[in-house]
Design a protein around this motif. Structure first.
Motif, PDB file in Angstrom:
ATOM      1  N   ILE A 278      10.364   3.597   0.350  1.00 36.34           N
ATOM      2  CA  ILE A 278      10.455   3.556  -1.005  1.00 36.34           C
ATOM      3  C   ILE A 278      11.415   4.756  -1.397  1.00 36.34           C
ATOM      4  N   SER A 279      11.088   5.941  -0.593  1.00 36.53           N
ATOM      5  CA  SER A 279      11.528   6.966  -1.183  1.00 36.53           C
ATOM      6  C   SER A 279      13.240   6.831  -0.735  1.00 36.53           C
TER       7      SER A 279
ATOM      8  N   LEU B 160       8.521  -0.029  -9.783  1.00 37.70           N
ATOM      9  CA  LEU B 160       7.758  -0.210  -8.272  1.00 37.70           C
ATOM     10  C   LEU B 160       6.404  -0.932  -8.896  1.00 37.70           C
TER      11      LEU B 160
ATOM     12  N   LEU C 151       2.246   5.633   5.199  1.00 39.44           N
ATOM     13  CA  LEU C 151       3.326   6.625   5.483  1.00 39.44           C
ATOM     14  C   LEU C 151       4.735   5.966   5.454  1.00 39.44           C
TER      15      LEU C 151
ATOM     16  N   CYS D 133       2.469  -2.145  -6.823  1.00 40.32           N
ATOM     17  CA  CYS D 133       1.736  -1.749  -5.487  1.00 40.32           C
ATOM     18  C   CYS D 133       0.851  -3.191  -5.410  1.00 40.32           C
TER      19      CYS D 133
ATOM     20  N   ASP E   3       0.608  -1.236  -0.033  1.00 44.71           N
ATOM     21  CA  ASP E   3      -0.038   0.173  -0.085  1.00 44.71           C
ATOM     22  C   ASP E   3       0.680   1.361   0.021  1.00 44.71           C
ATOM     23  N   ILE E   4       0.960   1.955  -1.151  1.00 46.51           N
ATOM     24  CA  ILE E   4       1.787   2.919  -1.342  1.00 46.51           C
ATOM     25  C   ILE E   4       1.351   4.351  -0.572  1.00 46.51           C
ATOM     26  N   SER E   5       0.137   4.192  -0.145  1.00 47.90           N
ATOM     27  CA  SER E   5      -0.375   5.452   0.467  1.00 47.90           C
ATOM     28  C   SER E   5      -0.165   5.474   2.074  1.00 47.90           C
TER      29      SER E   5
ATOM     30  N   SER F 115       5.840   4.319   1.907  1.00 48.71           N
ATOM     31  CA  SER F 115       6.386   5.520   1.120  1.00 48.71           C
ATOM     32  C   SER F 115       7.611   6.078   1.359  1.00 48.71           C
ATOM     33  N   SER F 116       7.764   6.175   2.755  1.00 48.54           N
ATOM     34  CA  SER F 116       9.023   6.815   3.085  1.00 48.54           C
ATOM     35  C   SER F 116      10.295   5.813   2.833  1.00 48.54           C
TER      36      SER F 116
END
Lengths: 334, 334
Positions: B77-78, B93, B71, B95, B67-69, B74-75
Motif C-alpha cells: 500500500i505504501s 483504502l 507487513l 480493509c 489485513d493492513i497489519s 502494508s508495504s
C-alpha cells in the motif's frame, strides 16, 4: 456553513448544538429553541449531525496516517478498522506523508469523501512543537466533523485525542536502568514528533532527578532501520555507552546487532530497550525488552469516543491517556 | 448502464469503447461513429472515461486489502500510494478481512466513493481455487472501473493483474535445498490463497522432479506468528525434518526460534527459508534467507498500468509477472 457557524449564530458551544440536534434533555428549552431556529433558518444538516438525524451519513470514518508501512501505524489502523466495522462503519484511509502541507491537503481530501468523523493516527499530526499554528488545519477540519488524534494532544473544539503516557514510560525505564547502575544511557530517535519529544522529556527527567547530566552526545537522531542503526553505532568508535533506549523497536534491534558485531554481551555489557513492542522485538535474539504503548486499548477507546460523539452523547473527557506497559524480555537486567 | 453496456450496444469490446472516448486513432471512423452514437444516445459518462474526458473524476484510486497489519500488504500500500500520488491521485483504502462476503461488500463500498480504478492487494482476492465463481465480484466491479489485482491472477474484461513468480521461486529454493543434500523439507503456510497454492505447487514440483515423495506430514498449516510457530514445532517431537520453507517470514523466524530452543545449529542441522524479505528477516539471528517477491516493482508496474488504462492507452499485457529474487543470508548453506 458548518457546526461552528450554527453555534456562533445561536451564541452557544458546538457541544450544545450537537446535544440539541440529538435530542439530549441536558439543554434548556430556551436554548434548544434558539438553536433549532438557527438550524431551520439556515436549512442546514451538516455531517456531524447526520448520525443523530439519520440523514446524509455514509457511515464512514476517514483515517489518515503518515506512513502506512510503519508497524505501529498499520497495527493501529487494523484495530480501528475492526472496531469501526463492528459498529457498522466503513473506513477510508489516506496516506499523507510527513510534510505539513501534504498532511493538511490529505485532510481536505478525506473531508470531501463525506466522512462522519476523522481519525488522525500518529503524533506527526500534532506538530513538532514549534508553533501552535501547525495544528490549525486540525481545528479547521473539526469545524466540519469531529476529529480524533491518536498519540498526539491537540486542543480545539470538536477535537479529541488519545495518548499513551510515553513520557512516564520512558522516565520509568531510564530510572530502572540508572538503579541497575547504568551510567551512560544512549537515547535513539528517528523523529521530532509529539511522542518523540515526550519520550525524550521522560528520559531527561529521570537523568535530572538522579543528579546526572543530560549529554548532547548521548542523544542521536537517525533512520529507523536495523542495519543503518547498527552501522551508525559502529562508526561512533569513541562514544561510550552501557545502555540504549530507542523510540522504536527498529533502532533497538539495530543496537542488538551492533552489540553482536562488537562482541558485547547483552544484557551484561549493554542493556537495550525498544518501543512499540512490535513483532521485531520478538524476532530478534536476544528478544527485546520493549514498551507496549497499548495501541489496541487506545484504538478501542478512540472508536468508543467516535461512536459516542456521533450519537451526540456528552463525552466527559475529550483527551484521555492510558499508561504504557514495560514488557521485560532478555535485553535488560532490571 | 456502464462501459459493458455501451460496448454491448455498439457491438464492440470495452477496449474499443475506451479508445474511442479517449480519441485514439487506432479505431476506424465507422466504429468510432457507432460507439459515439450509443454514448450520446445514452447520455452517459462513466468513471472509466472520466480521465480522458476530464469530467467527473476525483483523481482517486480505491485500494482494498484484507489485513493492513500484515507487513507485506502494508508495504505494498505504501508503494502504491506513493506512486499514485506522484501522478496526482489520492487513495482511499478499505480493509476487507478475508471472508468472501466481506471482500465483495468492501468492493461495493469503494465503488460508491467515486473511484477511478480499484486495486486489490493480496492473493486472497483471487479466491482459494475452489471455484471460478469466487471471483465473479471482481468481474462485476470491472464493469464499472478497471480492476487491478496484485499478487493474484484473475481473468476478466477490464481486469488486470500482477504477480511475482512464486511457484518458480519456491521450486528454485527447494531444488537448491535438495542439491545440498536436504532430505526432509518442511513446508509451512498460513493460507490457501492463490500465492500460497503457487508456492506449494513449486515445492511439490521440485520434489517430484527429483524423484522424492510429497509427504502430507511435511506440509503444515498454522498461524503466521513467531512464538506460535516455534511452540507448534516443539510439539511435533517425532517429526523429522532438516529444512524449512515458509510462505511468510513470520513462520520462518518461528523455525529459527525452534532451532534455538532445541539446540539445533543453523544452517548445519536445519536450513530455513522465509518469504517476503520483510524486516523480520533482518531482525532475527541468524539473519534469514528469504524470497523477495519484488513488491516495489509489482506496485510500480501496477501504477503504470493504472495510469495507462485510465488514459485509454492500449495495454499490451493485461497480466504480467516479475521474477522473485532469493536473498541469501545465514540460515541456508546454499
Amino acid at each position: 456553513m458548518n457546526i461552528y457557524d450554527i453555534a456562533k449564530m445561536a451564541g452557544v458551544s458546538i457541544a450544545t448544538v450537537s446535544r440539541v440536534v440529538n435530542g439530549s434533555d441536558k439543554v434548556s428549552e430556551k436554548t434548544k429553541r434558539r438553536v433549532m431556529e438557527v438550524i431551520e433558518k439556515e436549512g442546514y444538516t451538516p455531517n456531524v449531525f447526520a448520525q443523530g438525524l439519520g440523514l446524509n451519513t455514509m457511515h464512514t470514518a476517514g483515517i489518515l496516517v503518515p506512513d502506512i508501512s510503519d508497524l505501529y501505524m498499520s497495527s493501529a489502523i487494523s484495530f480501528l478498522e475492526e472496531g469501526l466495522r463492528n459498529h457498522g462503519y466503513n473506513c477510508i484511509l489516506g496516506c499523507s506523508g510527513f510534510r505539513q502541507e501534504s498532511m493538511a491537503q490529505h485532510v481536505q481530501m478525506l473531508l470531501s469523501k463525506k466522512i462522519d468523523g476523522l481519525i488522525l493516527v500518529g503524533s506527526a499530526y500534532a506538530g513538532n512543537g514549534a508553533s501552535e499554528r501547525e495544528t490549525d488545519y486540525i481545528r479547521e477540519a473539526a469545524a466540519q466533523v469531529p476529529v480524533f488524534v491518536i498519540n498526539g494532544a491537540v486542543q480545539g473544539e470538536n477535537v479529541f485525542s488519545a495518548v499513551c503516557g510515553d513520557r512516564e514510560a520512558m522516565r520509568e525505564v531510564t530510572r530502572a536502568l540508572l538503579r541497575r547502575g547504568r551510567k551512560r544511557i544512549l537515547f535513539l530517535t528517528d523523529s521530532e514528533s509529539y511522542s518523540a519529544r515526550e519520550k525524550m522529556a521522560g528520559y531527561e527527567e529521570a537523568l535530572t532527578e538522579a543528579g546526572r547530566p543530560v549529554l548532547g552526545e548521548l542523544k542521536l537522531k537517525l533512520r529507523n532501520r536495523i542495519h543503518a542503526t547498527r552501522d551508525l553505532l559502529l562508526q561512533y568508535r569513541n562514544l561510550d555507552f552501557d545502555a540504549v533506549v530507542a523510540t522504536d523497536d527498529g533502532m533497538a534491534v539495530g543496537a542488538v546487532k551492533y552489540a553482536a558485531a562488537r562482541g558485547l554481551s547483552i544484557p551484561e555489557d549493554l542493556n537495550i530497550v525498544g518501543y512499540n513492542n512490535s513483532s521485531l522485538a520478538v524476532a530478534c535474539e536476544p528478544e527485546l525488552t520493549s514498551i507496549d504503548n497499548r495501541t489496541e486499548e487506545i484504538c478501542r477507546e478512540t472508536v468508543d469516543l467516535f461512536m459516542r460523539t456521533l450519537r451526540g452523547e456528552t463525552v466527559p473527557e475529550k483527551h484521555f491517556s492510558v499508561s504504557c506497559r514495560i514488557v521485560k524480555r532478555n535485553t535488560t537486567d532490571f
